[in-house]
Design a protein around this motif. Sequence first.
Motif, short mmCIF file in Angstrom:
data_model
loop_
_atom_site.label_atom_id
_atom_site.label_comp_id
_atom_site.label_asym_id
_atom_site.label_seq_id
_atom_site.Cartn_x
_atom_site.Cartn_y
_atom_site.Cartn_z
N GLN A 38 -1.07 1.55 -83.49
CA GLN A 38 -1.84 1.08 -84.85
C GLN A 38 -1.67 1.21 -86.20
O GLN A 38 -2.23 0.21 -87.16
CB GLN A 38 -2.64 2.13 -84.40
N ALA A 39 -0.71 2.71 -86.47
CA ALA A 39 0.09 2.54 -88.09
C ALA A 39 0.18 1.66 -88.02
O ALA A 39 0.21 1.08 -89.20
CB ALA A 39 0.50 4.29 -88.11
N GLN A 40 1.83 1.00 -86.85
CA GLN A 40 2.10 0.01 -87.30
C GLN A 40 2.08 -1.86 -87.70
O GLN A 40 2.41 -1.63 -88.71
CB GLN A 40 3.42 -0.23 -86.07
N ALA A 41 0.52 -1.33 -86.90
CA ALA A 41 -0.14 -2.70 -87.37
C ALA A 41 -0.57 -2.90 -88.75
O ALA A 41 -1.19 -4.31 -89.15
CB ALA A 41 -1.26 -2.59 -85.88
N ARG A 42 -1.14 -1.18 -88.51
CA ARG A 42 -1.62 -1.76 -90.41
C ARG A 42 -1.37 -1.87 -91.57
O ARG A 42 -1.32 -2.78 -92.30
CB ARG A 42 -2.91 -0.72 -90.40
N TYR A 43 0.28 -1.03 -91.23
CA TYR A 43 0.88 -1.72 -92.50
C TYR A 43 1.71 -2.68 -92.85
O TYR A 43 1.51 -3.35 -93.83
CB TYR A 43 2.09 -0.58 -92.21
N THR A 44 2.15 -3.45 -90.64
CA THR A 44 2.44 -5.05 -91.26
C THR A 44 0.92 -5.47 -91.82
O THR A 44 1.25 -6.60 -92.70
CB THR A 44 2.81 -5.25 -89.73
N LYS A 45 -0.30 -5.73 -91.20
CA LYS A 45 -1.24 -6.05 -91.69
C LYS A 45 -1.22 -6.14 -93.67
O LYS A 45 -1.28 -7.66 -94.02
CB LYS A 45 -2.23 -6.05 -91.21
N LEU A 46 -1.12 -5.18 -93.75
CA LEU A 46 -1.60 -4.94 -95.35
C LEU A 46 -0.11 -5.81 -95.96
O LEU A 46 -0.04 -6.29 -97.02
CB LEU A 46 -1.38 -3.51 -96.15
N LEU A 47 1.17 -5.68 -95.88
CA LEU A 47 2.07 -6.68 -96.29
C LEU A 47 2.44 -7.91 -96.24
O LEU A 47 2.91 -8.77 -96.93
CB LEU A 47 3.49 -5.95 -95.21
#
Length: 367
Positions: free
Chosen positions: A303-312
Amino acid sequence: MKRSWIWKGMLICSLIWLPGCGFKDIDRRFFVMAIGIDKSEHAAKPYRVSLKLAIPFSKIQPGQTNDFQLISDDAGSIAEAVRHMKSKVDKELDFSQAKIIVIGKPMSAEILRKGTLDWFLRRRDIQGSAFMALGDPTAEDILNVKTSSERFPGDSLFLSFDQDGTESSYILTEYLYDFHRRATEKGIDPYLPVIRPRDNGFLIDRVAVFDKKELKAVLSPGESRVFNELTKHFQKFDLETKNDAVQFAINVHKATYRYRIDASKPAMPKLTMNIRMIGQSEESTESLYKKPWSYYERLAEQQAQARYTKLLEKMQSLEVDPVGFGLYYRATRNRRDQDWTSWQAIYPNLSFQTNVKIVIKSSGGVK
Protein backbone atom coordinates in the motif's frame (compact mmCIF):
# COMPACT_ATOMS: atom_id res chain seq x y z
CA MET A 1 56.53 66.48 9.98
CA LYS A 2 54.65 69.39 8.47
CA ARG A 3 52.95 67.09 5.96
CA SER A 4 51.73 64.73 8.71
CA TRP A 5 50.08 67.64 10.54
CA ILE A 6 48.32 68.62 7.33
CA TRP A 7 46.89 65.12 6.96
CA LYS A 8 45.78 65.09 10.60
CA GLY A 9 44.05 68.42 10.13
CA MET A 10 42.22 67.19 7.05
CA LEU A 11 41.09 64.07 8.94
CA ILE A 12 39.71 66.13 11.83
CA CYS A 13 37.86 68.45 9.43
CA SER A 14 36.31 65.48 7.63
CA LEU A 15 34.85 64.20 10.89
CA ILE A 16 32.71 67.33 11.13
CA TRP A 17 30.67 66.27 8.10
CA LEU A 18 29.95 62.73 9.32
CA PRO A 19 26.29 62.15 10.22
CA GLY A 20 25.28 61.51 13.81
CA CYS A 21 23.96 58.28 15.22
CA GLY A 22 20.65 57.22 13.61
CA PHE A 23 19.75 54.67 16.29
CA LYS A 24 16.18 54.70 17.57
CA ASP A 25 15.22 53.27 20.94
CA ILE A 26 13.03 50.18 21.13
CA ASP A 27 10.07 52.21 22.38
CA ARG A 28 10.18 54.15 19.11
CA ARG A 29 9.96 51.02 16.93
CA PHE A 30 7.18 48.76 15.70
CA PHE A 31 8.53 45.26 15.12
CA VAL A 32 6.97 43.67 12.02
CA MET A 33 6.41 39.99 12.87
CA ALA A 34 4.65 38.83 9.69
CA ILE A 35 4.06 40.18 6.18
CA GLY A 36 1.05 39.44 3.98
CA ILE A 37 0.76 40.05 0.24
CA ASP A 38 -2.70 39.98 -1.37
CA LYS A 39 -4.24 41.03 -4.66
CA SER A 40 -6.20 44.23 -4.25
CA GLU A 41 -9.45 45.19 -5.96
CA HIS A 42 -7.89 48.23 -7.67
CA ALA A 43 -6.26 47.75 -11.06
CA ALA A 44 -3.97 50.76 -10.59
CA LYS A 45 -2.88 49.47 -7.18
CA PRO A 46 -2.64 45.68 -7.58
CA TYR A 47 -0.77 44.93 -4.32
CA ARG A 48 -2.43 44.85 -0.91
CA VAL A 49 0.30 44.62 1.72
CA SER A 50 -0.48 43.78 5.36
CA LEU A 51 1.92 44.03 8.29
CA LYS A 52 1.41 42.37 11.68
CA LEU A 53 3.03 44.65 14.25
CA ALA A 54 3.98 43.60 17.77
CA ILE A 55 3.05 45.99 20.55
CA PRO A 56 5.83 45.69 23.16
CA PHE A 57 5.00 45.19 26.84
CA SER A 58 7.41 45.51 29.74
CA LYS A 59 6.20 42.24 31.27
CA ILE A 60 4.05 39.32 30.14
CA GLN A 61 1.86 37.77 32.81
CA PRO A 62 1.26 33.97 32.83
CA GLY A 63 -1.62 33.11 30.52
CA GLN A 64 -1.55 36.55 28.93
CA THR A 65 -0.79 37.15 25.25
CA ASN A 66 0.78 40.14 23.61
CA ASP A 67 -1.52 42.28 21.52
CA PHE A 68 -0.82 43.23 17.92
CA GLN A 69 -1.78 45.83 15.35
CA LEU A 70 -2.56 44.94 11.73
CA ILE A 71 -2.17 47.63 9.08
CA SER A 72 -2.81 47.26 5.34
CA ASP A 73 -2.37 49.39 2.27
CA ASP A 74 -3.02 49.15 -1.48
CA ALA A 75 -0.29 50.32 -3.84
CA GLY A 76 1.37 49.77 -7.20
CA SER A 77 4.35 48.04 -5.57
CA ILE A 78 5.32 46.54 -2.23
CA ALA A 79 7.89 49.27 -1.59
CA GLU A 80 5.30 51.99 -2.19
CA ALA A 81 2.80 50.31 0.15
CA VAL A 82 5.37 50.06 2.96
CA ARG A 83 6.36 53.70 2.61
CA HIS A 84 2.72 54.80 2.72
CA MET A 85 2.02 52.62 5.76
CA LYS A 86 4.67 54.56 7.66
CA SER A 87 2.23 57.49 7.63
CA LYS A 88 -0.31 55.33 9.49
CA VAL A 89 1.86 54.60 12.54
CA ASP A 90 3.76 56.73 15.04
CA LYS A 91 6.89 54.55 15.23
CA GLU A 92 9.58 53.29 12.86
CA LEU A 93 8.81 49.97 11.13
CA ASP A 94 11.50 47.41 11.95
CA PHE A 95 11.55 44.31 9.68
CA SER A 96 14.42 42.51 11.42
CA GLN A 97 11.99 40.22 13.29
CA ALA A 98 9.76 39.39 10.29
CA LYS A 99 9.86 35.59 10.23
CA ILE A 100 6.99 34.69 7.90
CA ILE A 101 5.71 35.92 4.54
CA VAL A 102 2.15 34.87 3.65
CA ILE A 103 0.97 35.09 0.04
CA GLY A 104 -2.79 35.27 -0.54
CA LYS A 105 -4.16 32.53 -2.78
CA PRO A 106 -5.48 34.97 -5.44
CA MET A 107 -1.94 36.40 -5.56
CA SER A 108 -0.32 33.01 -6.20
CA ALA A 109 0.14 33.57 -9.94
CA GLU A 110 1.73 36.99 -9.41
CA ILE A 111 4.31 35.88 -6.85
CA LEU A 112 6.33 34.03 -9.49
CA ARG A 113 6.52 37.00 -11.83
CA LYS A 114 9.80 38.85 -12.02
CA GLY A 115 9.96 41.65 -9.47
CA THR A 116 7.36 40.47 -6.95
CA LEU A 117 9.92 38.74 -4.71
CA ASP A 118 12.52 41.36 -5.53
CA TRP A 119 11.66 43.61 -2.58
CA PHE A 120 12.11 40.79 -0.05
CA LEU A 121 15.41 39.69 -1.57
CA ARG A 122 16.92 43.18 -1.77
CA ARG A 123 15.95 44.39 1.70
CA ARG A 124 18.92 43.81 4.01
CA ASP A 125 16.65 43.54 7.07
CA ILE A 126 14.45 40.76 5.62
CA GLN A 127 15.81 37.35 6.60
CA GLY A 128 16.46 34.86 3.81
CA SER A 129 15.36 32.15 6.26
CA ALA A 130 11.91 33.71 6.68
CA PHE A 131 9.10 31.18 6.27
CA MET A 132 6.92 31.29 3.15
CA ALA A 133 3.30 30.14 3.03
CA LEU A 134 0.10 30.45 0.99
CA GLY A 135 -2.88 32.00 2.78
CA ASP A 136 -6.36 30.67 1.98
CA PRO A 137 -8.51 32.66 1.35
CA THR A 138 -6.23 35.70 1.85
CA ALA A 139 -3.03 36.57 3.66
CA GLU A 140 -4.80 39.34 5.56
CA ASP A 141 -7.28 36.83 7.01
CA ILE A 142 -4.38 34.67 8.22
CA LEU A 143 -2.48 37.55 9.85
CA ASN A 144 -5.64 38.77 11.58
CA VAL A 145 -6.04 35.50 13.52
CA LYS A 146 -5.11 35.67 17.21
CA THR A 147 -4.74 32.34 18.99
CA SER A 148 -5.03 32.02 22.76
CA SER A 149 -1.72 30.13 22.93
CA GLU A 150 0.41 32.92 21.44
CA ARG A 151 2.91 34.60 23.75
CA PHE A 152 3.72 37.19 21.08
CA PRO A 153 2.21 37.92 17.63
CA GLY A 154 2.86 35.22 15.05
CA ASP A 155 4.28 32.81 17.63
CA SER A 156 1.88 29.99 16.74
CA LEU A 157 2.95 30.06 13.09
CA PHE A 158 6.65 30.22 13.96
CA LEU A 159 6.37 27.20 16.25
CA SER A 160 4.41 25.26 13.61
CA PHE A 161 6.97 25.74 10.86
CA ASP A 162 10.31 25.60 12.69
CA GLN A 163 9.27 22.39 14.57
CA ASP A 164 10.27 23.82 17.94
CA GLY A 165 6.64 23.26 18.88
CA THR A 166 4.55 20.73 16.96
CA GLU A 167 6.09 18.17 14.61
CA SER A 168 3.52 17.10 12.07
CA SER A 169 3.95 15.11 8.88
CA TYR A 170 1.25 17.32 7.32
CA ILE A 171 3.22 20.56 7.80
CA LEU A 172 5.89 21.44 5.26
CA THR A 173 8.39 24.21 5.83
CA GLU A 174 9.52 26.49 3.02
CA TYR A 175 11.97 29.39 3.25
CA LEU A 176 12.31 32.57 1.22
CA TYR A 177 15.75 31.68 -0.12
CA ASP A 178 14.67 28.17 -1.16
CA PHE A 179 11.45 29.39 -2.79
CA HIS A 180 13.44 31.87 -4.86
CA ARG A 181 15.92 29.14 -5.83
CA ARG A 182 13.13 26.82 -6.91
CA ALA A 183 11.43 29.61 -8.88
CA THR A 184 14.57 30.23 -10.94
CA GLU A 185 16.53 26.93 -11.03
CA LYS A 186 15.99 24.51 -13.90
CA GLY A 187 14.96 21.03 -12.81
CA ILE A 188 13.16 21.81 -9.55
CA ASP A 189 9.83 23.58 -8.98
CA PRO A 190 8.48 25.61 -6.03
CA TYR A 191 5.83 24.75 -3.48
CA LEU A 192 4.21 26.45 -0.49
CA PRO A 193 2.39 25.13 2.58
CA VAL A 194 -1.24 26.28 2.75
CA ILE A 195 -2.58 27.98 5.90
CA ARG A 196 -6.33 28.14 6.56
CA PRO A 197 -7.99 29.92 9.53
CA ARG A 198 -10.04 27.68 11.83
CA ASP A 199 -11.84 28.74 15.05
CA ASN A 200 -9.23 31.15 16.46
CA GLY A 201 -6.43 28.98 15.15
CA PHE A 202 -4.85 27.60 11.99
CA LEU A 203 -5.07 24.44 9.93
CA ILE A 204 -1.90 23.58 7.98
CA ASP A 205 -2.35 20.22 6.27
CA ARG A 206 -2.07 20.94 2.55
CA VAL A 207 0.64 22.00 0.12
CA ALA A 208 0.39 23.99 -3.11
CA VAL A 209 2.68 23.06 -6.02
CA PHE A 210 3.77 25.49 -8.74
CA ASP A 211 5.56 25.42 -12.03
CA LYS A 212 7.69 28.41 -12.98
CA LYS A 213 4.62 30.48 -13.91
CA GLU A 214 1.57 29.67 -11.78
CA LEU A 215 -0.13 27.56 -9.14
CA LYS A 216 -0.84 24.11 -10.59
CA ALA A 217 -2.67 22.30 -7.77
CA VAL A 218 -3.30 22.08 -4.03
CA LEU A 219 -2.63 18.56 -2.77
CA SER A 220 -4.93 16.73 -0.36
CA PRO A 221 -3.79 16.12 3.24
CA GLY A 222 -2.86 12.51 2.41
CA GLU A 223 -0.86 13.56 -0.65
CA SER A 224 0.81 16.32 1.36
CA ARG A 225 2.13 13.77 3.86
CA VAL A 226 3.76 11.69 1.12
CA PHE A 227 5.05 14.89 -0.49
CA ASN A 228 6.66 15.86 2.83
CA GLU A 229 8.42 12.50 3.04
CA LEU A 230 9.86 12.86 -0.46
CA THR A 231 10.88 16.53 -0.47
CA LYS A 232 11.86 17.08 3.16
CA HIS A 233 12.82 13.53 4.19
CA PHE A 234 10.43 13.85 7.14
CA GLN A 235 11.17 11.03 9.58
CA LYS A 236 8.28 10.90 12.04
CA PHE A 237 5.06 9.76 10.41
CA ASP A 238 2.54 6.96 10.64
CA LEU A 239 1.73 4.51 7.89
CA GLU A 240 -1.89 3.35 7.76
CA THR A 241 -2.56 -0.06 6.23
CA LYS A 242 -5.84 -1.89 5.91
CA ASN A 243 -7.60 -4.64 3.99
CA ASP A 244 -10.75 -6.70 4.54
CA ALA A 245 -9.16 -8.69 7.38
CA VAL A 246 -7.01 -6.26 9.36
CA GLN A 247 -6.26 -2.58 9.87
CA PHE A 248 -3.08 -1.39 11.57
CA ALA A 249 -0.73 1.59 11.75
CA ILE A 250 3.06 1.70 11.87
CA ASN A 251 4.88 4.57 13.54
CA VAL A 252 7.86 5.15 11.25
CA HIS A 253 10.86 6.68 13.00
CA LYS A 254 13.41 6.22 10.22
CA ALA A 255 12.91 6.42 6.47
CA THR A 256 15.45 6.69 3.66
CA TYR A 257 15.21 6.49 -0.09
CA ARG A 258 17.42 6.45 -3.15
CA TYR A 259 16.56 6.63 -6.80
CA ARG A 260 18.18 6.31 -10.17
CA ILE A 261 17.12 7.42 -13.64
CA ASP A 262 17.67 5.07 -16.56
CA ALA A 263 17.47 6.92 -19.88
CA SER A 264 19.45 4.39 -21.91
CA LYS A 265 16.27 3.67 -23.87
CA PRO A 266 14.92 7.11 -24.90
CA ALA A 267 11.51 5.68 -25.77
CA MET A 268 11.17 3.97 -22.35
CA PRO A 269 12.89 6.09 -19.63
CA LYS A 270 12.51 4.74 -16.11
CA LEU A 271 12.94 6.02 -12.57
CA THR A 272 13.50 3.40 -9.89
CA MET A 273 13.08 4.48 -6.26
CA ASN A 274 14.08 2.24 -3.35
CA ILE A 275 12.54 3.20 0.00
CA ARG A 276 13.39 1.68 3.37
CA MET A 277 11.37 2.29 6.56
CA ILE A 278 11.83 1.18 10.16
CA GLY A 279 9.11 1.53 12.78
CA GLN A 280 6.87 -0.08 15.33
CA SER A 281 3.22 -0.97 15.51
CA GLU A 282 1.11 1.86 16.89
CA GLU A 283 -2.43 0.54 16.43
CA SER A 284 -4.01 -2.69 15.22
CA THR A 285 -7.44 -4.32 15.09
CA GLU A 286 -5.90 -7.73 15.84
CA SER A 287 -2.91 -9.14 17.65
CA LEU A 288 0.22 -8.95 15.52
CA TYR A 289 1.27 -12.37 16.84
CA LYS A 290 -1.41 -14.25 14.94
CA LYS A 291 0.77 -14.21 11.83
CA PRO A 292 4.48 -13.63 11.18
CA TRP A 293 5.45 -9.98 11.10
CA SER A 294 6.62 -10.44 7.53
CA TYR A 295 2.92 -10.79 6.58
CA TYR A 296 2.09 -7.33 7.98
CA GLU A 297 5.27 -5.87 6.50
CA ARG A 298 4.28 -7.08 3.00
CA LEU A 299 0.80 -5.59 3.34
CA ALA A 300 2.23 -2.21 4.41
CA GLU A 301 4.83 -2.29 1.64
CA GLN A 302 2.24 -2.86 -1.09
CA GLN A 303 0.00 0.00 0.00
CA ALA A 304 2.91 2.38 0.64
CA GLN A 305 4.29 1.61 -2.80
CA ALA A 306 0.94 2.48 -4.38
CA ARG A 307 0.79 5.83 -2.53
CA TYR A 308 4.27 6.89 -3.62
CA THR A 309 3.71 5.87 -7.24
CA LYS A 310 0.36 7.66 -7.37
CA LEU A 311 1.85 10.93 -6.13
CA LEU A 312 4.83 10.78 -8.51
CA GLU A 313 2.51 10.16 -11.45
CA LYS A 314 0.31 13.07 -10.36
CA MET A 315 3.32 15.42 -10.27
CA GLN A 316 4.21 14.20 -13.75
CA SER A 317 0.68 14.85 -15.07
CA LEU A 318 0.77 18.39 -13.59
CA GLU A 319 4.12 18.95 -15.35
CA VAL A 320 5.85 19.94 -12.12
CA ASP A 321 8.96 18.53 -10.48
CA PRO A 322 9.18 19.69 -6.84
CA VAL A 323 11.28 16.68 -5.78
CA GLY A 324 14.06 17.79 -8.12
CA PHE A 325 14.49 14.80 -10.41
CA GLY A 326 15.43 17.13 -13.24
CA LEU A 327 18.07 18.83 -11.12
CA TYR A 328 19.55 15.43 -10.28
CA TYR A 329 19.54 14.47 -13.97
CA ARG A 330 21.40 17.66 -14.91
CA ALA A 331 23.89 17.27 -12.05
CA THR A 332 24.87 13.73 -13.06
CA ARG A 333 25.62 14.69 -16.66
CA ASN A 334 27.89 17.25 -18.28
CA ARG A 335 26.24 18.55 -21.43
CA ARG A 336 24.58 21.58 -19.77
CA ASP A 337 21.81 22.95 -22.00
CA GLN A 338 21.58 19.71 -23.94
CA ASP A 339 20.88 17.83 -20.69
CA TRP A 340 18.02 20.20 -19.85
CA THR A 341 16.50 19.79 -23.32
CA SER A 342 16.87 16.03 -22.98
CA TRP A 343 15.18 15.99 -19.57
CA GLN A 344 12.21 17.99 -20.85
CA ALA A 345 11.63 15.26 -23.41
CA ILE A 346 12.19 12.41 -20.91
CA TYR A 347 10.04 13.54 -17.95
CA PRO A 348 6.59 13.30 -19.64
CA ASN A 349 7.35 9.70 -20.66
CA LEU A 350 9.07 8.61 -17.46
CA SER A 351 7.75 5.44 -15.80
CA PHE A 352 8.04 5.07 -12.01
CA GLN A 353 8.93 1.92 -10.11
CA THR A 354 8.87 2.25 -6.32
CA ASN A 355 10.25 -0.55 -4.17
CA VAL A 356 9.36 -0.23 -0.48
CA LYS A 357 11.02 -2.24 2.29
CA ILE A 358 9.43 -1.99 5.76
CA VAL A 359 10.89 -3.45 8.95
CA ILE A 360 8.67 -3.69 12.04
CA LYS A 361 10.95 -3.57 15.08
CA SER A 362 8.36 -3.75 17.83
CA SER A 363 4.68 -4.37 18.49
CA GLY A 364 4.55 -1.43 20.88
CA GLY A 365 3.63 -1.66 24.55
CA VAL A 366 0.97 -4.35 24.03
CA LYS A 367 2.32 -7.86 24.67
